[in-house]
Scaffold this active site. Sequence first.
Site, short mmCIF file in Angstrom:
data_model
loop_
_atom_site.label_atom_id
_atom_site.label_comp_id
_atom_site.label_asym_id
_atom_site.label_seq_id
_atom_site.Cartn_x
_atom_site.Cartn_y
_atom_site.Cartn_z
N HIS A 1 -6.54 15.10 7.72
CA HIS A 1 -5.19 14.55 7.51
C HIS A 1 -4.08 15.58 7.61
CE1 HIS A 1 -6.49 10.58 5.88
NE2 HIS A 1 -7.57 11.28 5.55
N LYS B 1 9.47 9.60 0.17
CA LYS B 1 8.19 10.26 0.44
C LYS B 1 8.11 11.47 -0.47
CE LYS B 1 9.59 10.76 4.81
NZ LYS B 1 8.56 10.53 5.81
N ARG B 2 6.93 12.13 -0.52
CA ARG B 2 6.86 13.36 -1.29
C ARG B 2 7.94 14.34 -0.83
NH1 ARG B 2 2.58 13.88 -5.24
NH2 ARG B 2 3.21 16.06 -5.33
N LYS C 1 9.03 18.03 5.43
CA LYS C 1 9.58 16.68 5.60
C LYS C 1 11.11 16.70 5.70
CE LYS C 1 5.66 14.66 3.04
NZ LYS C 1 4.98 13.73 3.97
N THR D 1 2.88 7.13 7.03
CA THR D 1 2.57 5.70 6.92
C THR D 1 3.79 4.95 6.39
OG1 THR D 1 1.51 6.32 4.84
CG2 THR D 1 0.07 5.78 6.67
N LYS E 1 5.74 1.18 7.32
CA LYS E 1 6.21 0.15 6.38
C LYS E 1 7.67 -0.21 6.65
CE LYS E 1 2.98 2.21 3.17
NZ LYS E 1 2.85 3.23 2.11
C1 Z57 Z 1 -1.75 13.79 2.13
O1 Z57 Z 1 -1.08 12.82 1.52
C2 Z57 Z 1 -1.79 13.89 3.51
C3 Z57 Z 1 -2.50 14.90 4.09
C4 Z57 Z 1 -3.17 15.82 3.32
O2 Z57 Z 1 -3.86 16.82 3.88
C5 Z57 Z 1 -3.11 15.72 1.94
BR1 Z57 Z 1 -4.00 16.95 0.90
C6 Z57 Z 1 -2.43 14.72 1.34
C7 Z57 Z 1 -1.09 12.83 4.31
C8 Z57 Z 1 -0.34 13.34 5.52
O3 Z57 Z 1 0.61 14.30 5.13
C9 Z57 Z 1 0.35 12.18 6.21
O4 Z57 Z 1 0.97 12.60 7.40
C10 Z57 Z 1 -0.67 11.08 6.54
O5 Z57 Z 1 -0.01 9.92 7.00
C11 Z57 Z 1 -1.46 10.72 5.31
O6 Z57 Z 1 -2.05 11.86 4.74
C12 Z57 Z 1 -2.57 9.72 5.62
O7 Z57 Z 1 -3.32 10.10 6.71
#
Ligand code: Z57
Length: 835
Positions: free
Chosen positions: A370, A561-562, A567, A669, A673
């Site tokens: 991810h 978002k976080r 970001k 994601t 939405k």
């Molecule tokens: C997290 O929320 C995501 C990636 C990570 O390696 C960790 Br730890 C936590 C997120 C990404 O930042 C997003 O871009 C992605 O959409 C989400 O994971 C789901 O794939």
Amino acid sequence: MTTEQTQSIQVEDDRSGLGIETLRRAIADNLFYLQGKWPEIATLNDFYMALANTVRDRLMPRWLNTIRNYRRSEVRVVAYLSAEFLLGPHLGIKLINLGIEELVRQAVADSGLALEDLLAQEEEPGLGNGGLGRLAACYMESLATLEIPAIGYGIRYEFGIFDQELRDGWQVEVTDKWLQYGNPWEIPRPESAVMVRFGGRTEAYTDDEGAYRVRWIPARVVKGVPYDTPIVGYYVNTTNTLRLWRAEAAESFNFQAFNQGDYYGAVDQKIYSENLTKVLYPNDEPLQGKQLRLEQQYFFVSCALQDMIRLHRGAGGDLRQFHQKFAVQLNDTHPAVAVAELMRLLVDEHRLPWDAAWEVSQSTFGFTNHTLLPEALEKWPLPLFGSLLPRHLEIIYEINQRFLDQARVHFLGDSQKLAQLSLIDESGERYVRMAHLACVGSHAINGVAELHSELLKQTVLKDFYQLWPQKFQNKTNGVTPRRWLLLCNPRLSQLITEHIGTDWVCQLEQLRQLEAYAEDREFQRQWRQIKRAVKQDLADHIQQTLNIAINPDSLFDIQVKRIHEYKRQHLNVLHIITLYNRIRRNPDIDIVPRTFIFGGKAAPGYIMAKLMIKVITSVAEVVNNDPQVCDRIKVVFLPDYNVTNSQPVYPAADLSEQISTAGKEASGTGNMKFSLNGALTIGTLDGANVEIRQAVGAENFFLFGLTIEEVQQLQESGYNPWDYYNRTPDLKEAINLINSGFFSHGNRELFKPLVDSLVYDDPYLLLADYSAYIDCQDTVGQRFRETDTWTRMSILNSARMGYFSSDRAIREYCQDIWHVTPISVQLKPYVQADA
Ligand code: Z57
């Protein structure tokens, strides 16, 4: 019991009936017998609990009949392993998926209550940080809806992600006590507890057949108790299980201390054990390399694998066929130690030969990555890993040796390559590389958006791609349309259904039929009217909770978002200040009124992210209270952004901010939405933005910013933000205004770290993207004034988002990675259970 007696359990009664009167009676009954309250003295929460239990009763037949299906030996089950499941509130989505929302609304109304008030009582299980945990939740919902046998395995954190409060514009963390009033959605299964070992040492021995074996003598043992939560599919009987593990003291281990009179020591051991699942680590990416975190990971992975093995053997299965019973997905590297644990269980505990066990393991696991952020790739210092999991370290060495032997043939004579591939990082201090372990132990590796999957192959997993190109796949993320349209935006859902029927809920591609209405004046009017009504609701909420008046006709420009530098919430802030400066320069300037809305949590130890929150709230304070602005700009920071609080936000957006530096956001994601709910996106060519833009049409997407290639080039040629600062008057003016103390009551020190980071370092290239962003935002403003054009673009965004359903994503996982197929669940009565 006689058959007659068991049959009596089956009568249509207060626990299964769906008549309004039956429902009303059930709620009253639960209030009395479960909450112990008369209606007169019951709190709203008592009523919520009574209702939740009423709904729980009604899903029980589906759940039990689904579980019966897992036991059938020919059924292959998906096991989704994730350290986070960010489910959001249960009640609303369960009412929708069970198709009883209106009935229940009526029954509740007949008791003099409003369903919305009861829904608002629920404390959501915040067992995740952000995108990764929420994705796991969307996937669990789609798996159930698609009737795929599946089980989610994770951790039952006693305290989930912290609650965020704002004091003086700063984030303050407050403990999330989600369990304090009880959790009606879980059932503990103490009879299915398992033991998990930690520390100690290993010992070689010869078994009865003269074979060389290793045993692990642990230093301590913890008991894992499963808590099961039902995940209801939409309009199907399938109700899958999310099985979360809680750590408890292993009683037998205390007896020694207890018998010696060391009562305190025994209790101490109990507290020590329970600490394991006490709290979720509140870092999104990157993670924190703390021992307790590794303990959590190993704990839930071991529980899950022991559970699967027991289920498999309970159904008469042979462990050599374990992979035919379970397809195990590793949600990032957090559960990657599963590769070593399954090997240990198969080889040490169940005495399979190494090669057979390795075959089984590789066939079992799939791995989803991810992130590309190098600092987010998990690695554990070798001494820490070895002291906590001595046997696993030996197993990892063995896996590594065999793996490198294989790789050596492929990369003849290239010792640097082998060092890069090794499961052990030996470039300095030694580490176990969890992504490497996951790659070697899995038959499939996937990224979460096309761009991300491509970059994985070129960068962080390049060497593995050269070795095993056939293992690499893409699975672009998706979101569930049940929660992220039907539940959160009932008005728009109804309008859509009135025009194209209800099929879109499970076949989101059907939304494309809305294209036919994109130019339809009447439809456009209704579309606009709904957006306006939803914005009014959010405006009311903001007025009531934050006492900020916002104009529902202004452009709602939203970034939730976080909070993270990559970001680039602070790029958004630079735009706000730029507009503000334009107004100050020319008070009569004609600009589109905008409401900027932010929401998101910062990791508690991430100082810069916390300062980003403070700069947003400080700019808000000045701008919102400046009479010269004449309400043309408002800035709102929504505190405590979580799933519950997000649900009214996506539908109210005109503009979705997806402005990460190209190459940094794996997918995103939230972007999906927003667009699904008819917001237009201003975004970079990053993550899934690229595919969203392709899907909705480039003309319906506001693109700006450097591409990945340009980012790379710029950084290689020696990026100097200071030049941009000097060359760009508006940028300089905006930054200088922050620097001058204008937003900090004259305090010039407060934002110095932020400003210095931007002008001297700027690792995320805000200054390089600033002008393009401002120009693009000006285009957004102009376009917003062309009301019909904007509405058409908005309709087309929703109409073309079908691909981004988590149903599509899950279908692809099922086909290409898990090789599983749907099985419909029959609602057989209890008495007809398998003999
Ligand atoms: C997290 O929320 C995501 C990636 C990570 O390696 C960790 Br730890 C936590 C997120 C990404 O930042 C997003 O871009 C992605 O959409 C989400 O994971 C789901 O794939």
